[in-house]
Scaffold this active site. Sequence first.
Site, PDB file in Angstrom:
ATOM      1  N   CYS A   8       0.876  -1.158   0.000  1.00 33.43           N
ATOM      2  CA  CYS A   8       0.000   0.000   0.000  1.00 33.43           C
ATOM      3  C   CYS A   8       0.921   1.217   0.000  1.00 33.43           C
ATOM      4  O   CYS A   8       2.101   1.094   0.329  1.00 33.43           O
ATOM      5  CB  CYS A   8      -0.885  -0.020   1.245  1.00 33.43           C
ATOM      6  SG  CYS A   8      -2.341   1.008   1.099  1.00 33.43           S
ATOM      7  N   CYS A  84      -4.188  -1.113  -2.214  1.00 37.21           N
ATOM      8  CA  CYS A  84      -4.718   0.229  -2.462  1.00 37.21           C
ATOM      9  C   CYS A  84      -4.508   0.567  -3.932  1.00 37.21           C
ATOM     10  O   CYS A  84      -3.546   0.112  -4.555  1.00 37.21           O
ATOM     11  CB  CYS A  84      -4.110   1.276  -1.535  1.00 37.21           C
ATOM     12  SG  CYS A  84      -2.441   1.793  -1.895  1.00 37.21           S
ATOM     13  N   CYS A  92       6.369  -0.767  -9.498  1.00 38.04           N
ATOM     14  CA  CYS A  92       6.981  -1.490  -8.381  1.00 38.04           C
ATOM     15  C   CYS A  92       8.409  -1.873  -8.726  1.00 38.04           C
ATOM     16  O   CYS A  92       8.769  -1.969  -9.895  1.00 38.04           O
ATOM     17  CB  CYS A  92       6.202  -2.770  -8.081  1.00 38.04           C
ATOM     18  SG  CYS A  92       4.560  -2.461  -7.424  1.00 38.04           S
TER      19      CYS A  92
END
Length: 161
Positions: A8, A84, A92
């Site tokens: 998140c 989220c 990422c």
Amino acid sequence: MRNVLFLCTGNSARSILAEALLGTLGQGRFAAYSAGSQPAGRVQPIAAELAMELGYPADRLRSKSWDEFATPGAPTIDFVITVCDNAAAETCPIWPGHPASAHWGVPDPAAVEGDDETKRRAYLAAMTTLRRRVELLLALPLDKLDRLSTQARLHEIGKTP
């Protein structure tokens, strides 16, 4: 033992709750972790309280950067699950081993305004959704699924209300 990383943005509420749920319910089968792209540096008090009520160790509750899991010596992650929408849209890090990934979006209880009871209800709603999804993960016959099937099932779980 499978390693699951819940992501998140702030790593202060939803990902912490997911870590605590899987860490408690999946004990012995899963090692649960959480992190954030922009960690808040503290865990939301209601999230910490709910995690400890599950029996999750208080010393494991900390807001941390996802960078910790992309360094040498970090656990090899099998599944990366964003909880989220902001984290799901971010780029990422490249995780060693290329883990299966999925998005399990949950409304942010930390964003809810109102009295303490209203806020607590928001955290309980997030926790209920995450618990249902964690239980579905625990029911998967992972030893019988290939990587693509596992990824598809993880995505399906994220659509569970």
